[in-house]
Design a protein around this motif. Structure first.
Motif, PDB file in Angstrom:
ATOM      1  N   ALA A 130      14.303  40.483  86.558  1.00  0.00           N
ATOM      2  CA  ALA A 130      13.768  39.908  85.313  1.00  0.00           C
ATOM      3  C   ALA A 130      14.256  38.474  85.154  1.00  0.00           C
ATOM      4  O   ALA A 130      15.359  38.128  85.593  1.00  0.00           O
ATOM      5  N   ARG A 131      13.452  37.666  84.491  1.00  0.00           N
ATOM      6  CA  ARG A 131      13.832  36.268  84.297  1.00  0.00           C
ATOM      7  C   ARG A 131      14.583  36.047  82.992  1.00  0.00           C
ATOM      8  O   ARG A 131      15.218  35.009  82.815  1.00  0.00           O
ATOM      9  N   LEU A 132      14.500  36.983  82.069  1.00  0.00           N
ATOM     10  CA  LEU A 132      15.254  36.911  80.821  1.00  0.00           C
ATOM     11  C   LEU A 132      15.897  38.260  80.554  1.00  0.00           C
ATOM     12  O   LEU A 132      15.209  39.267  80.416  1.00  0.00           O
ATOM     13  N   VAL A 133      17.222  38.251  80.485  1.00  0.00           N
ATOM     14  CA  VAL A 133      17.987  39.454  80.165  1.00  0.00           C
ATOM     15  C   VAL A 133      18.803  39.149  78.910  1.00  0.00           C
ATOM     16  O   VAL A 133      19.536  38.155  78.870  1.00  0.00           O
ATOM     17  N   THR A 134      18.665  39.995  77.895  1.00  0.00           N
ATOM     18  CA  THR A 134      19.383  39.779  76.641  1.00  0.00           C
ATOM     19  C   THR A 134      20.336  40.927  76.380  1.00  0.00           C
ATOM     20  O   THR A 134      19.920  42.096  76.361  1.00  0.00           O
ATOM     21  N   LEU A 135      21.612  40.592  76.189  1.00  0.00           N
ATOM     22  CA  LEU A 135      22.625  41.577  75.827  1.00  0.00           C
ATOM     23  C   LEU A 135      22.664  41.651  74.303  1.00  0.00           C
ATOM     24  O   LEU A 135      22.899  40.644  73.628  1.00  0.00           O
ATOM     25  N   THR A 136      22.425  42.810  73.743  1.00  0.00           N
ATOM     26  CA  THR A 136      22.406  42.980  72.296  1.00  0.00           C
ATOM     27  C   THR A 136      23.537  43.894  71.865  1.00  0.00           C
ATOM     28  O   THR A 136      24.049  44.698  72.643  1.00  0.00           O
ATOM     29  N   GLY A 137      23.896  43.772  70.603  1.00  0.00           N
ATOM     30  CA  GLY A 137      24.949  44.618  70.055  1.00  0.00           C
ATOM     31  C   GLY A 137      25.582  43.943  68.865  1.00  0.00           C
ATOM     32  O   GLY A 137      25.367  42.751  68.605  1.00  0.00           O
ATOM     33  N   PRO A 138      26.415  44.666  68.100  1.00  0.00           N
ATOM     34  CA  PRO A 138      27.039  44.101  66.905  1.00  0.00           C
ATOM     35  C   PRO A 138      28.123  43.094  67.255  1.00  0.00           C
ATOM     36  O   PRO A 138      28.581  43.008  68.398  1.00  0.00           O
ATOM     37  N   GLY A 139      28.539  42.333  66.253  1.00  0.00           N
ATOM     38  CA  GLY A 139      29.625  41.388  66.456  1.00  0.00           C
ATOM     39  C   GLY A 139      30.899  42.084  66.887  1.00  0.00           C
ATOM     40  O   GLY A 139      31.207  43.179  66.433  1.00  0.00           O
ATOM     41  N   GLY A 140      31.641  41.445  67.791  1.00  0.00           N
ATOM     42  CA  GLY A 140      32.922  41.981  68.222  1.00  0.00           C
ATOM     43  C   GLY A 140      32.852  43.006  69.319  1.00  0.00           C
ATOM     44  O   GLY A 140      33.892  43.487  69.788  1.00  0.00           O
ATOM     45  N   VAL A 141      31.632  43.372  69.765  1.00  0.00           N
ATOM     46  CA  VAL A 141      31.521  44.437  70.759  1.00  0.00           C
ATOM     47  C   VAL A 141      31.746  43.923  72.175  1.00  0.00           C
ATOM     48  O   VAL A 141      31.858  44.717  73.112  1.00  0.00           O
ATOM     49  N   GLY A 142      31.804  42.593  72.350  1.00  0.00           N
ATOM     50  CA  GLY A 142      32.135  42.039  73.661  1.00  0.00           C
ATOM     51  C   GLY A 142      30.962  41.487  74.435  1.00  0.00           C
ATOM     52  O   GLY A 142      31.045  41.341  75.661  1.00  0.00           O
ATOM     53  N   LYS A 143      29.877  41.115  73.756  1.00  0.00           N
ATOM     54  CA  LYS A 143      28.683  40.601  74.456  1.00  0.00           C
ATOM     55  C   LYS A 143      28.996  39.296  75.182  1.00  0.00           C
ATOM     56  O   LYS A 143      28.619  39.117  76.345  1.00  0.00           O
ATOM     57  N   SER A 144      29.665  38.372  74.503  1.00  0.00           N
ATOM     58  CA  SER A 144      29.923  37.062  75.098  1.00  0.00           C
ATOM     59  C   SER A 144      30.824  37.171  76.319  1.00  0.00           C
ATOM     60  O   SER A 144      30.567  36.551  77.356  1.00  0.00           O
ATOM     61  N   ARG A 145      31.865  37.971  76.202  1.00  0.00           N
ATOM     62  CA  ARG A 145      32.795  38.110  77.326  1.00  0.00           C
ATOM     63  C   ARG A 145      32.121  38.792  78.504  1.00  0.00           C
ATOM     64  O   ARG A 145      32.338  38.429  79.671  1.00  0.00           O
ATOM     65  N   LEU A 146      31.279  39.774  78.220  1.00  0.00           N
ATOM     66  CA  LEU A 146      30.555  40.466  79.286  1.00  0.00           C
ATOM     67  C   LEU A 146      29.582  39.498  79.976  1.00  0.00           C
ATOM     68  O   LEU A 146      29.479  39.492  81.213  1.00  0.00           O
ATOM     69  N   ALA A 147      28.888  38.675  79.203  1.00  0.00           N
ATOM     70  CA  ALA A 147      27.952  37.716  79.788  1.00  0.00           C
ATOM     71  C   ALA A 147      28.686  36.708  80.666  1.00  0.00           C
ATOM     72  O   ALA A 147      28.209  36.349  81.756  1.00  0.00           O
ATOM     73  N   LEU A 148      29.848  36.255  80.231  1.00  0.00           N
ATOM     74  CA  LEU A 148      30.619  35.298  81.019  1.00  0.00           C
ATOM     75  C   LEU A 148      31.076  35.925  82.344  1.00  0.00           C
ATOM     76  O   LEU A 148      30.972  35.308  83.400  1.00  0.00           O
ATOM     77  N   ARG A 149      31.562  37.172  82.281  1.00  0.00           N
ATOM     78  CA  ARG A 149      31.998  37.861  83.497  1.00  0.00           C
ATOM     79  C   ARG A 149      30.819  38.070  84.446  1.00  0.00           C
ATOM     80  O   ARG A 149      30.927  37.858  85.655  1.00  0.00           O
TER      81      ARG A 149
END
Length: 690
Positions: A37-56
């Motif tokens: 896929a050309r666009l993958v979006t990680l969704t979830g509530p604040g604090g669940v770790g989306k940003s850190r997971l995306a960086l990893r």
């Protein structure tokens, strides 16, 4: 200066602050999705770790993306209209073009496979969807990994819901809690005896990573069993009395609220007031913006240290250069508390006024020894300056917006933010429906200055006219400004430009750019003389420019003096003498983030090395030069099919090296990272990747 997207194969991903724990299944699924896929979006509530997971995930994906993996942090963005500017800045595109910026970004990102990570999209969701859709349509090799509390809604988007960490005694939640606890309290160790209590803490916090990290820090003052008891009683009280909310959202707010209650009253007050900052702050800013009432400016430093120990704020750097930040969820809690105190407007005004003062200070000291410091400081404060501009635009008095946006002329013009500056100035001028007054005149001049492009005769004339107005408004002598002549020279009308060029009259130092234009007059005189092949006179004028700049400790304009000294040496057949001033010019342009100037100096070094017979090095530098022109937002100046300079040197170097070796050398230069490109231009071998 920075390399083009194609020229930096690593991108801009920051190093991870600490060990990444768990999420093996999610990382594997992201890798599969990015392959299909050309666009993958990680969704979830604040604090669940989306940003850190995306960086990893982005770090893990780097080998698959030769064009780089690029992080665009959007949490600091308050005006959706500046989203494209934010993407441009993150991917090192200098905003020096009058073309529609989104089109320039698309052209800039074109090339080898590239991953763009858009982090925290939910508050600018509609604009994110629009920009992403256009980027995907125009850049075939682009993949986008986004994080958001809800889907972007773009066709073809693949969603991955990020859940809290698994809660078993030997699962990821306990592993994360134990790792962060050991970091907070080095004597802590997870044992079979305390593992059940650790698992109970994680269960109470629903496995939400941010809540676990906040709780782990509390072990500095509480043993694990007391921490568990405190969480139990606190959560029972809040859960029974809170208004209905999603369970995980309520859990996170309760964890943050408990940290808040464990702060002293002054710590809570500072937390609330710090929530007005975006993009971080330093101690001076916090002291100015947050003092008042029971909180004195002298208290701020110690309270910041205490909030840092409690993980409410984080610190980057040491000493006076250190900057503090606050996670979005923590900032939001502080902002709600600030509104409840009834202080929101007052603290926002202090924030606005502090950055108005910073802009004025920077203008007064720009042409001096602090120029590099001001370039770096204002770049670091870019998000706060944006917010201050928005606050000024929201006030009933249009003069504040005119003053701030006009005072930042040097930042817009010299540090690579011309396109954003134009937009801010246009909005400020639209609000001031009636002209007149010093602030209006300053903004008009600044807008015309940042709208100036080398081949626009009318724009050059309008800058000259606007500066005359500004000088008269401030009761300054009016220097003769040869901008019209410079524009004609660029267009090949050197003889006519010489007629239009007037004699230089001195303007006094300081105030509204008068000193800047005194120096610019010398720079443009050198430019015109070079265009007429009067190289001895060009070198003489450029030498005067260098002396005037050296008196002030000024870098940006001094670099143009070095540039023309070098250019004159090449014109006089002395290429060996051209290298040192050209390299000094490049060093200065690098220091003050002037990528357009760096690209021009790179062209000069191509000419100097070719004239010295260093054809292979010249070809590699030609690749660097093309890359830099793309980075400067002016790809038309960096394409051999449209640029006389590049066509001429391509012809000469290709004839000398042969087609294959020429193409290989140009490619090698174009693929260097920024540090390696600078190293090559300054006399190194360019082997490092920087």
């Amino acid at each position: 200066m920075a390399a083009s997207v194609q020229g930096d194969r690593t991108g801009n991903l920051p190093a991870e602050a600490n060990e990444f724990i768990g999420r093996r299944l999610e990382l594997a699924e992201i890798a599969v999705l990015l392959g299909t896929a050309r666009l993958v979006t990680l969704t979830g509530p604040g604090g669940v770790g989306k940003s850190r997971l995306a960086l990893r995930a982005a770090h893990a994906a780097k080998p698959a993306f030769r064009g780089g993996t690029w992080l665009v942090e959007l949490s600091e963005l308050r005006n959706p209209d500046l989203l494209t500017n934010t993407v441009a800045q993150a991917t090192r595109l200098t905003e020096q073009t009058l073309r529609p910026l989104l089109g320039a970004v698309c052209e800039h990102l074109a090339g080898p496979p590239l991953l763009l990570v858009l982090d925290t999209c939910e508050h600018v969701l509609a604009e994110c969807a629009r920009v992403v859709q256009e980027l995907l349509a125009q850049v075939p090799e682009l993949r986008v990994l986004a994080t958001s509390r809800q889907a972007l809604g773009v066709p073809g988007e693949q969603l991955l819901a990020v859940a809290p960490l698994p809660l078993g005694e030997r699962d990821d939640a306990v592993a994360l809690f134990a790792a962060r606890a050991a970091a907070a309290v080095p004597s802590f160790a997870l044992t079979e005896a305390n593992r059940p209590d650790a698992a109970a803490v994680c269960a109470r916090l629903d496995g939400i990573p941010l809540a676990l990290e906040l709780a782990a820090v509390r072990l500095r003052g509480l043993p694990l069993e007391r921490l568990l008891e405190g969480l139990g009683s606190r959560f029972d009280l809040l859960v029974s009395s809170a208004r209905p909310q999603p369970a995980r959202h309520q859990t996170l707010r309760t964890a943050i609220g408990w940290s808040h209650e464990l702060c002293t009253p002054l710590e809570r007050l500072l937390w609330a007031r710090l929530s007005v900052f975006v993009g971080g702050w330093d101690v001076e800013a916090a002291e100015f913006v947050c003092h008042g009432g029971p909180l004195s400016a002298e208290d701020v430093l110690a309270l910041l240290a205490s909030l840092s120990e409690k993980s409410i704020v984080t610190r980057d750097g040491e000493g006076v250069a250190g900057r503090y930040r606050m996670l979005d969820t923590v900032r939001s809690f502080g902002a709600e508390w600030l509104a409840g105190l009834g202080e929101e407007q007052a603290v926002r005004r202090r924030h606005r006024d502090y950055f108005r003062w910073i802009a004025r200070q920077g203008e007064a000291e720009w042409l001096g020894p602090g120029q590099r410091m001001w370039a770096e400081r204002l770049t670091a404060e870019h998000a706060n300056l944006r917010l201050a501009v928005e606050e000024c635009l929201a006030t009933p008095e249009p003069e504040t917006a005119l003053e701030l946006t006009g005072s930042l002329w040097y930042f817009w013009f010299a540090c690579g933010f011309a396109e954003e500056g134009r937009g801010c100035l246009e909005r400020a001028l639209r609000r001031a429906s009636e002209g007149g007054g010093p602030e209006h005149t300053l903004a008009v001049w600044a807008h015309r200055l940042v709208t100036l492009v080398p081949d626009d005769l009318e724009a050059a004339e309008s800058v000259s006219t606007a500066y005359v107005w500004l000088a008269e408004e401030r009761h300054l002598p009016v220097p003769a400004l040869p901008l019209t002549g410079a524009s004609l020279a660029v267009r090949g009308e050197s003889a006519r430009s010489a007629v239009l060029y007037g004699s230089t009259r001195q303007a006094p130092a300081g105030d509204g750019g008068a000193e800047f234009f005194q120096l610019m007059t010398l720079a443009l005189q050198a430019y015109l003389l070079a265009g007429q092949a009067a190289f001895e006179r060009c070198a003489s004028v450029a030498g005067r420019l260098r002396q005037e700049c050296q008196k002030r400790g000024e870098l940006w304009m001094r670099a143009w003096g070095d540039f023309f000294v070098s250019l004159a040496a090449i014109g006089l057949g002395r290429p060996d003498e051209a290298l040192r001033p050209a390299r000094e010019a490049l060093t200065a342009k690098w220091r003050v983030h002037d990528r357009l100037g760096a690209a021009a100096v790179a062209d000069l070094l191509v000419a100097a090395q070719a004239a010295r017979g260093e054809d292979e090095l010249a070809a590699r530098l030609l690749g660097v030069s093309r890359s830099l022109w793309r980075t400067a937002g002016l790809p038309q100046l960096g394409r051999p099919d449209t640029t006389v300079f590049h066509r001429e040197y391509e012809r000469r170097l290709r004839a000398s090296l042969g087609d294959a070796r020429f193409a290989e050398a140009v490619r090698e230069g174009g693929e260097l990272g920024p540090e390696a490109a600078i190293g090559l231009a300054l006399g190194g071998d360019g082997a490092g990747e920087g």
